[in-house]
Design an enzyme around this catalytic site. Structure first.
Site, PDB file in Angstrom:
ATOM      1  N   LYS A  35       0.550  -1.128  -0.182  1.00  0.00           N
ATOM      2  CA  LYS A  35      -0.110   0.573  -0.358  1.00  0.00           C
ATOM      3  C   LYS A  35       0.761   1.160   0.101  1.00  0.00           C
ATOM      4  O   LYS A  35       1.379   1.406   0.973  1.00  0.00           O
ATOM      5  CB  LYS A  35      -0.556  -0.049   1.527  1.00  0.00           C
ATOM      6  CG  LYS A  35      -1.891   1.025   1.356  1.00  0.00           C
ATOM      7  CD  LYS A  35      -2.892   0.864   0.902  1.00  0.00           C
ATOM      8  CE  LYS A  35      -3.682   2.277   0.133  1.00  0.00           C
ATOM      9  NZ  LYS A  35      -4.044   2.141  -1.157  1.00  0.00           N
ATOM     10  N   THR A  36       0.411   2.048  -0.451  1.00  0.00           N
ATOM     11  CA  THR A  36       1.639   3.610  -0.550  1.00  0.00           C
ATOM     12  C   THR A  36       1.455   4.074   0.261  1.00  0.00           C
ATOM     13  O   THR A  36      -0.196   4.550   1.621  1.00  0.00           O
ATOM     14  CB  THR A  36       0.897   4.168  -1.841  1.00  0.00           C
ATOM     15  OG1 THR A  36       0.598   4.292  -2.846  1.00  0.00           O
ATOM     16  CG2 THR A  36       1.427   6.233  -1.895  1.00  0.00           C
ATOM     17  N   CYS A  76      -2.143   8.310  -8.268  1.00  0.00           N
ATOM     18  CA  CYS A  76      -3.300   8.319  -7.498  1.00  0.00           C
ATOM     19  C   CYS A  76      -3.936   9.213  -8.362  1.00  0.00           C
ATOM     20  O   CYS A  76      -3.450  10.892  -7.855  1.00  0.00           O
ATOM     21  CB  CYS A  76      -2.609   7.887  -6.520  1.00  0.00           C
ATOM     22  SG  CYS A  76      -4.687   8.157  -5.173  1.00  0.00           S
ATOM     23  N   LYS A  89       5.226   4.495 -10.743  1.00  0.00           N
ATOM     24  CA  LYS A  89       4.122   4.223 -11.470  1.00  0.00           C
ATOM     25  C   LYS A  89       2.712   5.178 -11.888  1.00  0.00           C
ATOM     26  O   LYS A  89       3.317   6.242 -11.939  1.00  0.00           O
ATOM     27  CB  LYS A  89       3.045   4.071  -9.924  1.00  0.00           C
ATOM     28  CG  LYS A  89       1.595   3.515 -10.604  1.00  0.00           C
ATOM     29  CD  LYS A  89       1.843   1.550  -9.997  1.00  0.00           C
ATOM     30  CE  LYS A  89       0.113   1.181  -9.925  1.00  0.00           C
ATOM     31  NZ  LYS A  89      -0.333   1.546  -8.455  1.00  0.00           N
ATOM     32  N   GLY A 121      -4.451  -6.473  -9.205  1.00  0.00           N
ATOM     33  CA  GLY A 121      -4.590  -5.663  -8.518  1.00  0.00           C
ATOM     34  C   GLY A 121      -6.162  -5.926  -8.445  1.00  0.00           C
ATOM     35  O   GLY A 121      -6.229  -6.774  -7.363  1.00  0.00           O
ATOM     36  N   SER A 122      -7.790  -5.586  -8.699  1.00  0.00           N
ATOM     37  CA  SER A 122      -8.360  -5.583  -8.467  1.00  0.00           C
ATOM     38  C   SER A 122      -9.188  -7.117  -8.719  1.00  0.00           C
ATOM     39  O   SER A 122      -9.602  -7.614  -7.971  1.00  0.00           O
ATOM     40  CB  SER A 122      -9.536  -4.812  -9.605  1.00  0.00           C
ATOM     41  OG  SER A 122      -9.486  -3.561  -9.674  1.00  0.00           O
TER      42      SER A 122
HETATM   43  C1  LIG Z   1      -8.803  -0.982  -3.503  1.00  0.00           C
HETATM   44  C2  LIG Z   1      -7.367  -0.140  -4.657  1.00  0.00           C
HETATM   45  C3  LIG Z   1      -6.628   0.470  -3.294  1.00  0.00           C
HETATM   46  C4  LIG Z   1      -5.726   1.281  -4.232  1.00  0.00           C
HETATM   47  N1  LIG Z   1      -4.603   1.586  -3.368  1.00  0.00           N
HETATM   48  C5  LIG Z   1      -3.867   2.383  -4.920  1.00  0.00           C
HETATM   49  C6  LIG Z   1      -1.946   2.413  -3.462  1.00  0.00           C
HETATM   50  O1  LIG Z   1      -2.223   3.198  -2.653  1.00  0.00           O
HETATM   51  N2  LIG Z   1      -0.857   3.021  -4.901  1.00  0.00           N
HETATM   52  C7  LIG Z   1      -1.250   2.722  -5.669  1.00  0.00           C
HETATM   53  O2  LIG Z   1      -0.190   2.991  -6.481  1.00  0.00           O
HETATM   54  N3  LIG Z   1      -1.806   2.046  -6.504  1.00  0.00           N
HETATM   55  C8  LIG Z   1      -3.224   1.670  -5.999  1.00  0.00           C
HETATM   56  N4  LIG Z   1      -4.599   1.059  -5.935  1.00  0.00           N
HETATM   57  C9  LIG Z   1      -4.368   0.689  -7.951  1.00  0.00           C
HETATM   58  C10 LIG Z   1      -3.823  -0.606  -8.032  1.00  0.00           C
HETATM   59  O3  LIG Z   1      -2.411  -0.889  -7.919  1.00  0.00           O
HETATM   60  C11 LIG Z   1      -3.592  -0.715  -9.831  1.00  0.00           C
HETATM   61  O4  LIG Z   1      -2.801   0.361  -9.827  1.00  0.00           O
HETATM   62  C12 LIG Z   1      -5.255  -0.492  -9.923  1.00  0.00           C
HETATM   63  O5  LIG Z   1      -5.988  -1.052  -9.553  1.00  0.00           O
HETATM   64  C13 LIG Z   1      -4.949  -1.012 -11.680  1.00  0.00           C
HETATM   65  O6  LIG Z   1      -5.185  -2.303 -11.935  1.00  0.00           O
HETATM   66  P1  LIG Z   1      -6.214  -4.029 -11.775  1.00  0.00           P
HETATM   67  O7  LIG Z   1      -7.310  -3.130 -12.638  1.00  0.00           O
HETATM   68  O8  LIG Z   1      -5.383  -4.668 -12.363  1.00  0.00           O
HETATM   69  O9  LIG Z   1      -6.699  -2.962 -10.562  1.00  0.00           O
HETATM   70  C14 LIG Z   1      -5.565   1.013  -6.099  1.00  0.00           C
HETATM   71  C15 LIG Z   1      -5.866  -0.382  -6.473  1.00  0.00           C
HETATM   72  C16 LIG Z   1      -7.488  -0.416  -5.549  1.00  0.00           C
HETATM   73  C17 LIG Z   1      -8.369  -1.853  -6.617  1.00  0.00           C
END
Ligand SMILES: Cc1cc2nc3c(=O)[nH]c(=O)nc-3n(C[C@H](O)[C@H](O)[C@H](O)COP(=O)(O)O)c2cc1C
Ligand code: FES
Lengths: 269, 254
Positions: free
Chosen positions: A42-43, A126, A159, A252-253
């Site tokens: 987590k960031t 973000c 990122k 991620g998701s």
């Molecule tokens: C609930 C949630 C929290 C996230 N928190 C962060 C974060 O703290 N820092 C970050 O760089 N990306 C964060 N992301 C983005 C993910 O790391 C990822 O870049 C983004 O969801 C796209 O990938 P996906 O389609 O596989 O989810 C978050 C995504 C989700 C769904």
């Protein structure tokens, strides 16, 4: 399946995405056998952040929208509470960081490096922060990276976001000395919930075609270690991203749907 | 009394068979899942995350009751996810994760349960598991929304039913008159009701545990989606709750 990505040796090319896997160590006793190549925490920020009031997550067609607002425990708590259990994991945890000023970025990087963190990921992208998304300002981004690379001995990964001049930015980051790029963070999006409008970041299969095109375009223009992140659900997504030029794959998701995805992936390949 | 902790314990992720689904009241369904692992491990107040076909986010559900090899879930059709669930056929497969979160403490000597609407689900389970007998106040908006409770009234808890439609009052209106001789109140229902219950119990200095609902992502503390404002800042409903002592929460925010 072991690869070298951005100067890190990973057992396989699959990483857990920032924000979807806690700080990395929480599930140590639950998914002991998960065979990640690595994961991104987590960031974290210098000061702890409360994040946004709920509701924080919604489902849309083919995607989810989150508005967590970078809730995190802050650097000091991270070092005392989270780092000890991360160290026991069988894979490296890349620590995602966000600074409000260049000094904060430096503090985060140097402190983590002193504490033997293997690499950092700069969360330049973000959409859940008030004010301008850093990644929209290419000069600012390259400047941050240049300053950090002057003082850092560990890999620095950026990122970025597929929708803000990714090719131009990637060229700039490469010149500034970045070790690798993860594309993409979530896309700015909106949703009505119980009659109220909420802004957040869209992720999941809905964003994959856009990220795929972006990976392709970056690879065409810049020679850099690239990791794809956006809607990876199954092996054909991996193949698409690999064909477009990605060397690592960030999940991620999908972990919210199936927390065991990595086991399915590592046995399938 | 301590909440029964499930935090960061091992949970089970598996495919089960949906053996039965039937209408329990207006728009409310009772679903039976075949299972002998989770049913054995789960405490009242803990929950499951169900994968719903075509949806990304799992949906959290508390347990209505359990037996040796089944668990029952009660739900109201209130969106696309629950609609899909309500249309599932017996013998179909369902991907579940559980038990998740922290359950209610079970050591009350003279419990009072207060349930509003669908909030009855976890309290029905709890009322079955608590040894000592007490009272069960159960309210709905309309008469046709009551579901049949699954504990023997004569030997367990006295049931007091209130429907706003017929009785022109709600569960909170009658709570104060039942607090005497109650050592613990267990509440589950809409937020407005919980806030009132918390208020009444605080004034009366009665111990009270509630179960909180919030939209969730992962269900085990990794994504920070399910924040709830407590006196110590935001906590996660899934991993720190969903059961909270009313003293833990910041009620000004709710
Ligand atoms: C609930 C949630 C929290 C996230 N928190 C962060 C974060 O703290 N820092 C970050 O760089 N990306 C964060 N992301 C983005 C993910 O790391 C990822 O870049 C983004 O969801 C796209 O990938 P996906 O389609 O596989 O989810 C978050 C995504 C989700 C769904
Ligand atoms: S749902 Fe992910 S932290 Fe609670």
């Amino acid at each position: 399946m072991s690869i070298n990505f951005a100067g890190l040796t990973l057992n396989n090319p699959y990483l857990a995405a920032s924000g979807c896997f806690g700080y990395g160590g929480e599930l140590e006793n639950i998914f002991q056998n998960q065979k990640w190549g690595g994961c991104v925490s987590k960031t974290i920020t210098v000061e702890k952040r409360d994040g946004n009031p709920p509701p924080r997550i919604f489902e849309t067609e083919g995607g989810i929208i989150n508005r967590i607002g970078l809730q995190n425990c802050g650097l000091t708590n991270f070092l005392s509470k989270e780092l000890p259990r991360i160290k026991n994991l069988p894979y490296p945890v890349i620590v995602s960081i966000f600074g409000n000023t260049i000094d904060e970025w430096k503090t985060l990087l140097t402190t983590l490096e002193e504490n033997n963190v293997p690499a950092v990921e700069l969360n330049l992208s973000c959409p859940n922060l008030k004010g301008e998304v850093v990644v929209r300002n290419i000069d600012l981004c390259t400047n941050i990276v240049r300053e950090l690379k002057k003082i850092s001995g560990i890999p620095v990964i950026a990122k970025i976001n597929a929708i803000y001049s990714p090719v131009e930015l990637s060229c700039g980051l490469k010149e500034a000395g970045i070790d690798g790029i993860v594309c993409s963070n979530t896309f700015p999006a909106g949703v009505y919930h119980n009659g109220k409008f909420y802004e957040g970041g869209l992720s999941g299969p809905a964003i994959k075609p856009v990220v795929l095109k972006t990976i392709f375009k970056i690879k065409e223009n810049v020679d850099i270690d690239l990791a794809a992140c956006g809607g990876i659900w199954n092996s054909s997504d991996i193949e698409d991203y690999r064909s477009a030029g990605a060397r690592a794959f960030v999940l991620g998701s999908v972990l919210l749907t199936n927390p065991d995805t990595i086991s399915d992936f590592t046995t399938a390949f | 009394m301590e909440k029964l902790s499930g935090k960061m314990k091992k949970f089970i992720h598996k495919e089960t068979i949906l053996t039965d689904i039937k209408k329990a009241a207006l728009n409310i369904f009772l679903l039976t899942l075949e299972d002998n692992q989770i049913s054995e491990a789960i405490n009242p107040g803990q929950f499951l995350q169900l994968k719903i076909k075509g949806k990304i986010l799992r949906r959290p559900f508390s347990i209505f009751s359990r037996s040796n090899n089944t668990i029952k879930i009660l739900f109201r059709v209130c969106g696309e996810g629950t609609k899909i669930l309500s249309e599932m056929k017996p013998q179909s497969k369902l991907d579940i994760i559980g038990p998740l979160g922290n359950g209610f403490p079970l050591d009350s000597k003279s419990p009072l349960f207060i349930a509003g609407g669908l909030g009855v689900a976890p309290l029905n389970f709890l009322a079955n598991e608590i040894k000592n007998s007490g009272k069960f106040i159960y309210g709905t908006k309309h008469e046709n929304e009551f579901v049949a409770l699954s504990f023997p009234e004569t030997t367990k808890h006295k049931i007091i039913k209130i429907s706003e439609e017929k009785d022109k009052k709600n569960v909170c209106d009658i709570l104060p008159e039942h607090l005497e001789n109650t050592d613990t109140v267990y509440a589950s229902g809409p937020r407005k009701m919980l806030k009132k219950v918390a208020d009444i119990c605080t004034k009366n200095k009665t111990t009270c545990f509630i179960t909180w609902e919030e939209r969730m992502g992962c269900g085990f503390g990794l994504c920070q989606s399910c924040a709830v404002k407590t006196r110590a800042g935001y906590k996660m409903t899934c991993a720190d709750g969903p059961v909270f002592n009313i003293n833990e929460l910041d009620w000004h925010e709710h």
